[in-house]
Write a protein that holds these residues in place. Structure first.
Motif, PDB file in Angstrom:
ATOM      1  N   VAL A  48      43.862  48.835  53.373  1.00 37.84           N
ATOM      2  CA  VAL A  48      43.109  47.623  53.679  1.00 37.84           C
ATOM      3  C   VAL A  48      41.837  47.601  52.843  1.00 37.84           C
ATOM      4  CG1 VAL A  48      41.922  46.283  55.463  1.00 37.84           C
ATOM      5  CG2 VAL A  48      44.026  47.512  56.022  1.00 37.84           C
ATOM      6  N   GLY A  49      41.753  46.609  51.953  1.00 36.47           N
ATOM      7  CA  GLY A  49      40.569  46.456  51.123  1.00 36.47           C
ATOM      8  C   GLY A  49      39.411  45.881  51.914  1.00 36.47           C
ATOM      9  N   GLU A  50      39.722  44.949  52.816  1.00 33.16           N
ATOM     10  CA  GLU A  50      38.690  44.392  53.697  1.00 33.16           C
ATOM     11  C   GLU A  50      39.358  43.640  54.835  1.00 33.16           C
ATOM     12  OE1 GLU A  50      34.649  44.331  54.633  1.00 33.16           O
ATOM     13  OE2 GLU A  50      35.637  45.279  52.919  1.00 33.16           O
ATOM     14  N   PHE A  51      38.783  43.783  56.027  1.00 36.11           N
ATOM     15  CA  PHE A  51      39.221  43.021  57.183  1.00 36.11           C
ATOM     16  C   PHE A  51      38.023  42.252  57.706  1.00 36.11           C
ATOM     17  CE2 PHE A  51      39.620  42.491  61.798  1.00 36.11           C
ATOM     18  CZ  PHE A  51      40.813  41.773  61.846  1.00 36.11           C
ATOM     19  N   GLU A  52      38.209  40.937  57.906  1.00 39.25           N
ATOM     20  CA  GLU A  52      37.137  40.090  58.417  1.00 39.25           C
ATOM     21  C   GLU A  52      37.646  39.300  59.616  1.00 39.25           C
ATOM     22  OE1 GLU A  52      34.659  38.918  54.449  1.00 39.25           O
ATOM     23  OE2 GLU A  52      36.638  37.972  54.666  1.00 39.25           O
ATOM     24  N   ASP A  87      33.160  47.120  55.306  1.00 39.70           N
ATOM     25  CA  ASP A  87      31.820  47.284  54.734  1.00 39.70           C
ATOM     26  C   ASP A  87      31.390  46.125  53.846  1.00 39.70           C
ATOM     27  OD1 ASP A  87      33.494  47.697  52.594  1.00 39.70           O
ATOM     28  OD2 ASP A  87      32.726  49.696  52.076  1.00 39.70           O
ATOM     29  N   GLY A  88      32.260  45.130  53.678  1.00 42.64           N
ATOM     30  CA  GLY A  88      31.920  43.988  52.842  1.00 42.64           C
ATOM     31  C   GLY A  88      32.151  44.206  51.368  1.00 42.64           C
ATOM     32  N   ASP A  89      32.578  45.399  50.997  1.00 42.92           N
ATOM     33  CA  ASP A  89      32.848  45.728  49.596  1.00 42.92           C
ATOM     34  C   ASP A  89      34.351  45.641  49.350  1.00 42.92           C
ATOM     35  OD1 ASP A  89      33.159  46.769  47.069  1.00 42.92           O
ATOM     36  OD2 ASP A  89      31.889  48.525  47.418  1.00 42.92           O
ATOM     37  N   PHE A  90      34.786  44.637  48.628  1.00 44.41           N
ATOM     38  CA  PHE A  90      36.211  44.418  48.398  1.00 44.41           C
ATOM     39  C   PHE A  90      36.793  45.343  47.335  1.00 44.41           C
ATOM     40  CE2 PHE A  90      35.165  40.896  50.909  1.00 44.41           C
ATOM     41  CZ  PHE A  90      36.298  40.209  51.290  1.00 44.41           C
ATOM     42  N   SER A  91      35.949  46.151  46.694  1.00 41.21           N
ATOM     43  CA  SER A  91      36.432  47.007  45.610  1.00 41.21           C
ATOM     44  C   SER A  91      36.936  48.360  46.100  1.00 41.21           C
ATOM     45  CB  SER A  91      35.328  47.218  44.571  1.00 41.21           C
ATOM     46  OG  SER A  91      34.243  47.958  45.134  1.00 41.21           O
ATOM     47  N   ASN A  92      36.637  48.721  47.351  1.00 34.07           N
ATOM     48  CA  ASN A  92      37.163  49.986  47.877  1.00 34.07           C
ATOM     49  C   ASN A  92      38.085  49.696  49.064  1.00 34.07           C
ATOM     50  OD1 ASN A  92      35.488  49.575  50.159  1.00 34.07           O
ATOM     51  ND2 ASN A  92      33.800  50.695  49.185  1.00 34.07           N
ATOM     52  N   ILE A  93      38.830  50.697  49.503  1.00 36.82           N
ATOM     53  CA  ILE A  93      39.826  50.467  50.548  1.00 36.82           C
ATOM     54  C   ILE A  93      39.838  51.587  51.585  1.00 36.82           C
ATOM     55  CG2 ILE A  93      41.369  49.223  48.969  1.00 36.82           C
ATOM     56  CD1 ILE A  93      43.168  51.767  48.965  1.00 36.82           C
ATOM     57  N   PHE A  94      40.366  51.241  52.746  1.00 33.69           N
ATOM     58  CA  PHE A  94      40.816  52.262  53.691  1.00 33.69           C
ATOM     59  C   PHE A  94      42.250  52.595  53.322  1.00 33.69           C
ATOM     60  CE2 PHE A  94      43.713  52.709  57.326  1.00 33.69           C
ATOM     61  CZ  PHE A  94      43.382  54.006  57.702  1.00 33.69           C
ATOM     62  N   ARG A 123      45.462  46.223  48.917  1.00 34.68           N
ATOM     63  CA  ARG A 123      45.026  47.016  47.761  1.00 34.68           C
ATOM     64  C   ARG A 123      45.213  46.195  46.489  1.00 34.68           C
ATOM     65  NH1 ARG A 123      47.195  53.187  46.602  1.00 34.68           N
ATOM     66  NH2 ARG A 123      46.122  53.524  44.600  1.00 34.68           N
ATOM     67  N   SER A 124      44.195  46.155  45.654  1.00 38.18           N
ATOM     68  CA  SER A 124      44.272  45.326  44.447  1.00 38.18           C
ATOM     69  C   SER A 124      44.627  46.117  43.189  1.00 38.18           C
ATOM     70  CB  SER A 124      42.933  44.605  44.224  1.00 38.18           C
ATOM     71  OG  SER A 124      41.871  45.543  44.138  1.00 38.18           O
ATOM     72  N   ARG A 130      52.874  47.601  49.435  1.00 31.93           N
ATOM     73  CA  ARG A 130      52.774  48.201  50.770  1.00 31.93           C
ATOM     74  C   ARG A 130      52.029  47.315  51.777  1.00 31.93           C
ATOM     75  NH1 ARG A 130      50.453  54.035  48.683  1.00 31.93           N
ATOM     76  NH2 ARG A 130      52.422  54.949  47.953  1.00 31.93           N
ATOM     77  N   ASP A 131      51.376  46.287  51.292  1.00 25.28           N
ATOM     78  CA  ASP A 131      50.395  45.568  52.107  1.00 25.28           C
ATOM     79  C   ASP A 131      51.008  44.463  52.967  1.00 25.28           C
ATOM     80  OD1 ASP A 131      48.555  47.265  50.968  1.00 25.28           O
ATOM     81  OD2 ASP A 131      48.004  45.846  49.389  1.00 25.28           O
ATOM     82  N   LEU A 132      51.851  44.897  53.874  1.00 22.13           N
ATOM     83  CA  LEU A 132      52.474  44.023  54.867  1.00 22.13           C
ATOM     84  C   LEU A 132      52.099  44.598  56.230  1.00 22.13           C
ATOM     85  CD1 LEU A 132      54.410  41.528  54.869  1.00 22.13           C
ATOM     86  CD2 LEU A 132      56.280  43.148  55.219  1.00 22.13           C
ATOM     87  N   PHE A 133      51.386  43.815  57.035  1.00 21.97           N
ATOM     88  CA  PHE A 133      50.761  44.354  58.235  1.00 21.97           C
ATOM     89  C   PHE A 133      51.231  43.680  59.527  1.00 21.97           C
ATOM     90  CE2 PHE A 133      47.563  44.422  54.758  1.00 21.97           C
ATOM     91  CZ  PHE A 133      47.454  45.800  54.597  1.00 21.97           C
TER      92      PHE A 133
END
Length: 199
Positions: A48-52, A87-94, A123-124, A130-133
């Motif tokens: 997850v790059g970002e969740f809002e 964290d608001g940073d779209f460049s890193n991921i969980f 993930r970009s 893999r990014d199906l949630f």
């Protein structure tokens, strides 16, 4: 204005206020899991790059750590802890360490809230297949409020609106319905009393 008309007018205002919400009410936390893992696919890592999560009315992202949001997980890979998802940073991921159905990303809000919509970014930088949630929304007692299956973030940021808790007429709160009835009854009684006095 005659008593009956006043009662009807007041009842209409009450009915309008009971439908003033326009989102999913009573959300305390969200759990994100891999839809691929649920299908038995070995590519079921959670990335997850970002969740809002946006509060109805204010539009505030209540998932953001600066707004009191917190994140936890069963595991994480290397330098990709759960807080990087909020964290608001779209460049890193969980990134989860495992790829099984026991893996999760949980996001807690600082207060019980009403949500209108969410954004989720996968993930970009490769492996975005893999990014199906699966995303589930819970109340303060741990009860499930709503579940969104197969949310597809494989092509970047995905946005979707949450259901309106008050859309179904059957979900109108009993106290509001009872109050509306009593207001109308009081108006009819007052009207009848006035007619009796005139007679």
């Amino acid at each position: 204005m005659r008593p009956l008309k006043k009662a009807i007018f007041a009842g209409a205002l009450l009915a309008t206020s009971s439908f003033s919400h326009s989102g999913l009410i009573g959300v305390q936390h969200v759990v994100i899991t891999s839809a691929l893992a649920a299908m038995g696919n070995s590519e079921g890592y959670i990335q997850v790059g970002e969740f809002e999560a946006f509060e109805t009315g204010s539009g505030i992202n209540v998932a953001h750590q600066a707004n009191g949001g917190s994140a936890s997980s069963l595991s994480f890979w290397g330098g990709h802890p759960p807080m990087q998802a909020i964290d608001g940073d779209f460049s890193n991921i969980f990134h989860s360490r495992g790829n099984t159905t026991s893996e999760f990303l949980r996001v807690d809000f600082s207060a019980i809230t009403e949500l209108s919509s969410i954004n989720i970014k996968g993930r970009s930088t490769g492996f975005n297949h893999r990014d199906l949630f699966n995303i589930e929304f819970f109340d303060a007692s741990g009860g499930s409020l709503y579940q969104a299956l197969n949310v597809d973030a494989r092509n970047g940021l995905t946005t979707f609106g949450l259901p309106n808790t008050k859309t179904d007429p059957g979900s109108v709160p009993v106290p509001a319905t009872a109050a509306l009835f009593l207001v109308g009854l009081a108006g009819v009684t007052a009207s009848q009393s006035r007619k009796t006095k005139k007679a």
